[in-house]
Design a protein around this motif. Structure first.
Motif, PDB file in Angstrom:
ATOM      1  N   LEU A  79      17.668  26.181 -17.893  1.00 35.06           N
ATOM      2  CA  LEU A  79      17.173  26.409 -16.532  1.00 35.06           C
ATOM      3  C   LEU A  79      16.764  27.863 -16.386  1.00 35.06           C
ATOM      4  CD1 LEU A  79      16.880  25.791 -13.432  1.00 35.06           C
ATOM      5  CD2 LEU A  79      19.320  26.338 -13.237  1.00 35.06           C
ATOM      6  N   LYS A  80      15.594  28.079 -15.801  1.00 36.78           N
ATOM      7  CA  LYS A  80      15.162  29.442 -15.472  1.00 36.78           C
ATOM      8  C   LYS A  80      14.610  29.451 -14.055  1.00 36.78           C
ATOM      9  CE  LYS A  80      12.633  33.505 -16.951  1.00 36.78           C
ATOM     10  NZ  LYS A  80      11.884  34.185 -18.038  1.00 36.78           N
ATOM     11  N   VAL A  81      15.059  30.419 -13.263  1.00 37.20           N
ATOM     12  CA  VAL A  81      14.618  30.547 -11.879  1.00 37.20           C
ATOM     13  C   VAL A  81      14.162  31.984 -11.647  1.00 37.20           C
ATOM     14  CG1 VAL A  81      15.274  30.426  -9.447  1.00 37.20           C
ATOM     15  CG2 VAL A  81      16.224  28.766 -11.077  1.00 37.20           C
ATOM     16  N   ASN A  82      12.951  32.138 -11.157  1.00 37.03           N
ATOM     17  CA  ASN A  82      12.454  33.425 -10.685  1.00 37.03           C
ATOM     18  C   ASN A  82      12.392  33.346  -9.167  1.00 37.03           C
ATOM     19  OD1 ASN A  82      12.084  34.510 -13.289  1.00 37.03           O
ATOM     20  ND2 ASN A  82      10.081  33.538 -13.472  1.00 37.03           N
ATOM     21  N   ALA A  83      13.353  33.978  -8.506  1.00 34.29           N
ATOM     22  CA  ALA A  83      13.461  33.868  -7.052  1.00 34.29           C
ATOM     23  C   ALA A  83      12.587  34.902  -6.361  1.00 34.29           C
ATOM     24  CB  ALA A  83      14.919  34.033  -6.628  1.00 34.29           C
ATOM     25  N   GLY A  84      12.148  34.564  -5.162  1.00 32.52           N
ATOM     26  CA  GLY A  84      11.338  35.464  -4.364  1.00 32.52           C
ATOM     27  C   GLY A  84      12.111  35.991  -3.177  1.00 32.52           C
ATOM     28  N   VAL A  85      11.588  35.704  -1.994  1.00 30.31           N
ATOM     29  CA  VAL A  85      12.219  36.137  -0.753  1.00 30.31           C
ATOM     30  C   VAL A  85      12.669  34.904   0.016  1.00 30.31           C
ATOM     31  CG1 VAL A  85      11.911  37.389   1.400  1.00 30.31           C
ATOM     32  CG2 VAL A  85      10.756  38.182  -0.671  1.00 30.31           C
ATOM     33  N   GLY A  86      13.941  34.855   0.384  1.00 33.53           N
ATOM     34  CA  GLY A  86      14.441  33.715   1.136  1.00 33.53           C
ATOM     35  C   GLY A  86      15.781  33.250   0.607  1.00 33.53           C
ATOM     36  N   ALA A  87      16.082  31.998   0.862  1.00 33.07           N
ATOM     37  CA  ALA A  87      17.376  31.431   0.471  1.00 33.07           C
ATOM     38  C   ALA A  87      17.178  30.361  -0.600  1.00 33.07           C
ATOM     39  CB  ALA A  87      18.082  30.818   1.683  1.00 33.07           C
ATOM     40  N   ILE A  88      18.061  30.378  -1.601  1.00 40.73           N
ATOM     41  CA  ILE A  88      18.044  29.380  -2.664  1.00 40.73           C
ATOM     42  C   ILE A  88      19.430  28.759  -2.787  1.00 40.73           C
ATOM     43  CG2 ILE A  88      17.844  28.983  -5.145  1.00 40.73           C
ATOM     44  CD1 ILE A  88      15.645  30.924  -5.303  1.00 40.73           C
ATOM     45  N   LYS A  89      19.462  27.420  -2.813  1.00 43.35           N
ATOM     46  CA  LYS A  89      20.711  26.694  -3.015  1.00 43.35           C
ATOM     47  C   LYS A  89      20.557  25.823  -4.257  1.00 43.35           C
ATOM     48  CE  LYS A  89      21.898  26.483   1.910  1.00 43.35           C
ATOM     49  NZ  LYS A  89      22.213  25.588   3.059  1.00 43.35           N
ATOM     50  N   LEU A  90      21.447  26.010  -5.235  1.00 41.77           N
ATOM     51  CA  LEU A  90      21.427  25.247  -6.472  1.00 41.77           C
ATOM     52  C   LEU A  90      22.718  24.446  -6.607  1.00 41.77           C
ATOM     53  CD1 LEU A  90      20.078  27.836  -9.079  1.00 41.77           C
ATOM     54  CD2 LEU A  90      18.948  25.725  -8.395  1.00 41.77           C
ATOM     55  N   ASP A  91      22.579  23.149  -6.795  1.00 41.83           N
ATOM     56  CA  ASP A  91      23.739  22.274  -6.988  1.00 41.83           C
ATOM     57  C   ASP A  91      23.786  21.870  -8.460  1.00 41.83           C
ATOM     58  OD1 ASP A  91      25.660  20.286  -7.063  1.00 41.83           O
ATOM     59  OD2 ASP A  91      25.084  19.421  -5.144  1.00 41.83           O
ATOM     60  N   LEU A  92      24.808  22.363  -9.165  1.00 34.78           N
ATOM     61  CA  LEU A  92      24.968  22.070 -10.582  1.00 34.78           C
ATOM     62  C   LEU A  92      26.247  21.277 -10.841  1.00 34.78           C
ATOM     63  CD1 LEU A  92      23.924  25.579 -11.963  1.00 34.78           C
ATOM     64  CD2 LEU A  92      22.572  23.487 -12.061  1.00 34.78           C
ATOM     65  N   THR A  93      26.673  20.515  -9.870  1.00 30.52           N
ATOM     66  CA  THR A  93      27.916  19.762  -9.989  1.00 30.52           C
ATOM     67  C   THR A  93      27.701  18.465 -10.769  1.00 30.52           C
ATOM     68  OG1 THR A  93      27.533  18.679  -7.852  1.00 30.52           O
ATOM     69  CG2 THR A  93      28.796  20.731  -7.840  1.00 30.52           C
ATOM     70  N   GLY A  94      28.779  17.699 -10.911  1.00 26.49           N
ATOM     71  CA  GLY A  94      28.695  16.417 -11.599  1.00 26.49           C
ATOM     72  C   GLY A  94      29.204  16.495 -13.018  1.00 26.49           C
ATOM     73  N   LYS A  95      28.953  15.427 -13.784  1.00 25.56           N
ATOM     74  CA  LYS A  95      29.390  15.349 -15.169  1.00 25.56           C
ATOM     75  C   LYS A  95      28.303  15.922 -16.082  1.00 25.56           C
ATOM     76  CE  LYS A  95      32.279  11.250 -14.441  1.00 25.56           C
ATOM     77  NZ  LYS A  95      32.550   9.846 -14.846  1.00 25.56           N
ATOM     78  N   TRP A  96      28.745  16.704 -17.059  1.00 27.34           N
ATOM     79  CA  TRP A  96      27.825  17.336 -18.000  1.00 27.34           C
ATOM     80  C   TRP A  96      28.118  16.853 -19.415  1.00 27.34           C
ATOM     81  CZ3 TRP A  96      23.749  20.675 -16.930  1.00 27.34           C
ATOM     82  CH2 TRP A  96      23.592  20.985 -15.585  1.00 27.34           C
ATOM     83  N   SER A  97      27.058  16.379 -20.094  1.00 28.13           N
ATOM     84  CA  SER A  97      27.185  15.894 -21.468  1.00 28.13           C
ATOM     85  C   SER A  97      26.524  16.851 -22.450  1.00 28.13           C
ATOM     86  CB  SER A  97      26.560  14.496 -21.594  1.00 28.13           C
ATOM     87  OG  SER A  97      25.190  14.529 -21.217  1.00 28.13           O
ATOM     88  N   SER A  98      26.153  18.058 -21.984  1.00 27.18           N
ATOM     89  CA  SER A  98      25.571  19.077 -22.853  1.00 27.18           C
ATOM     90  C   SER A  98      25.865  20.438 -22.246  1.00 27.18           C
ATOM     91  CB  SER A  98      24.060  18.874 -23.012  1.00 27.18           C
ATOM     92  OG  SER A  98      23.405  19.100 -21.778  1.00 27.18           O
ATOM     93  N   ASN A  99      25.604  21.485 -23.017  1.00 29.97           N
ATOM     94  CA  ASN A  99      25.732  22.838 -22.493  1.00 29.97           C
ATOM     95  C   ASN A  99      24.508  23.192 -21.663  1.00 29.97           C
ATOM     96  OD1 ASN A  99      28.174  23.249 -23.883  1.00 29.97           O
ATOM     97  ND2 ASN A  99      27.094  23.889 -25.731  1.00 29.97           N
ATOM     98  N   LEU A 100      24.696  24.091 -20.716  1.00 32.44           N
ATOM     99  CA  LEU A 100      23.588  24.614 -19.917  1.00 32.44           C
ATOM    100  C   LEU A 100      23.508  26.123 -20.092  1.00 32.44           C
ATOM    101  CD1 LEU A 100      21.400  24.607 -17.643  1.00 32.44           C
ATOM    102  CD2 LEU A 100      23.295  24.883 -16.020  1.00 32.44           C
TER     103      LEU A 100
END
Length: 260
Positions: free
Chosen positions: A167-188
């Protein structure tokens, strides 16, 4: 008296007419054009999807049996998105016309995209969003890579249960909400370049997480502890997979939240 009465009536009728004109204009507003487009998978085993919107409202979700189902509404014919699909390479692009990179939207203007993508096919997804509001409900999709270039506005991204590796995020101006919950079967591995505003990451408590934060601004991380420069949860080094997140360059606040 008669002339005065006539003048009063004429003035009243003028104001009334003006009022009707204003009401009619407000009710009519700008004409909204609508455009619907569906794209079939056509045998592709994996796809690269690129969405590029200059300004407006963007909603993206999974769950389509097709590669894409898109509904678009806009008040300027020149804002109609250009859509192309190369079935040989599995490359789908949905773009705002190039000369509208800096769209001047007035109060009555509308540029709304509602896009539903295939949930089951492996997808490399790239989103470039200018100004506006974006809601990306990508939970459960088979994402192989996600790149988000965010301009100015509010961005909500649900990546729960995706097992996204990169995952790559280039944020600007404002609000960002990221939900990375749940079951993971690989590395991030996540690389987030913070902008100006508030960033909130909702993270799993049952998968190991480590987050490094650098930049100017405040950090709230209840339930995390600091180890070797990283904020880590209680599952750190105790699970088969791990989420490694690097947040840098932000001028706003960063909030790390654990699911319950």
């Amino acid at each position: 008296m008669k002339n005065k009465h006539q003048q009063t009536m004429l003035a009243f009728l003028f104001l009334l007419a003006a009022g009707f004109v204003n009401v009619a204009y407000a009710q009519k507003g700008k004409e909204v054009r609508k455009y619907t487009k569906e794209v079939e998978v056509q045998g592709a085993k994996s796809v690269k999807v690129e969405l590029n919107q200059s300004a407006g409202t963007l909603q993206v979700s999974g769950g389509s049996n097709k590669l894409m189902e898109g509904q678009f509404a806009f008040t300027n014919d020149e804002w109609k998105p250009a859509i192309a699909y190369a079935k040989e390479t599995g490359a789908l692009t949905v773009k705002q016309p190039g000369n509208n990179r800096n769209m001047n939207m007035e109060d009555e203007d509308k540029n709304e995209w509602q896009i539903k993508l295939n949930k089951n096919i492996p997808t490399d997804l790239e989103l470039t969003v200018g100004a506006g509001q974006s809601t990306l409900d990508l939970q459960g999709m088979r994402l192989t890579n996600l790149l988000l270039k965010a301009g100015a506005g509010d961005f909500t991204v649900n990546l729960a249960n995706t097992s996204l590796p990169k995952l790559k995020v280039n944020a600007g101006v404002g609000a960002i909400k990221l939900d990375l919950t749940g079951k993971w079967s690989s590395n991030l591995t996540a690389d987030i370049n913070g902008g100006i505003g508030e960033m909130t990451l909702k993270l799993p408590s049952t998968t190991g997480v480590r987050v490094r934060v650098s930049g100017l601004g405040s950090i709230e991380a209840p339930g995390f502890k600091k180890v070797d420069g990283y904020y880590v949860n209680s599952a750190y080094k105790k699970t088969d997979h791990m989420l490694t997140i690097d947040i840098s360059g932000g001028l706003g606040s960063v909030n790390l939240e654990l699911d319950k």
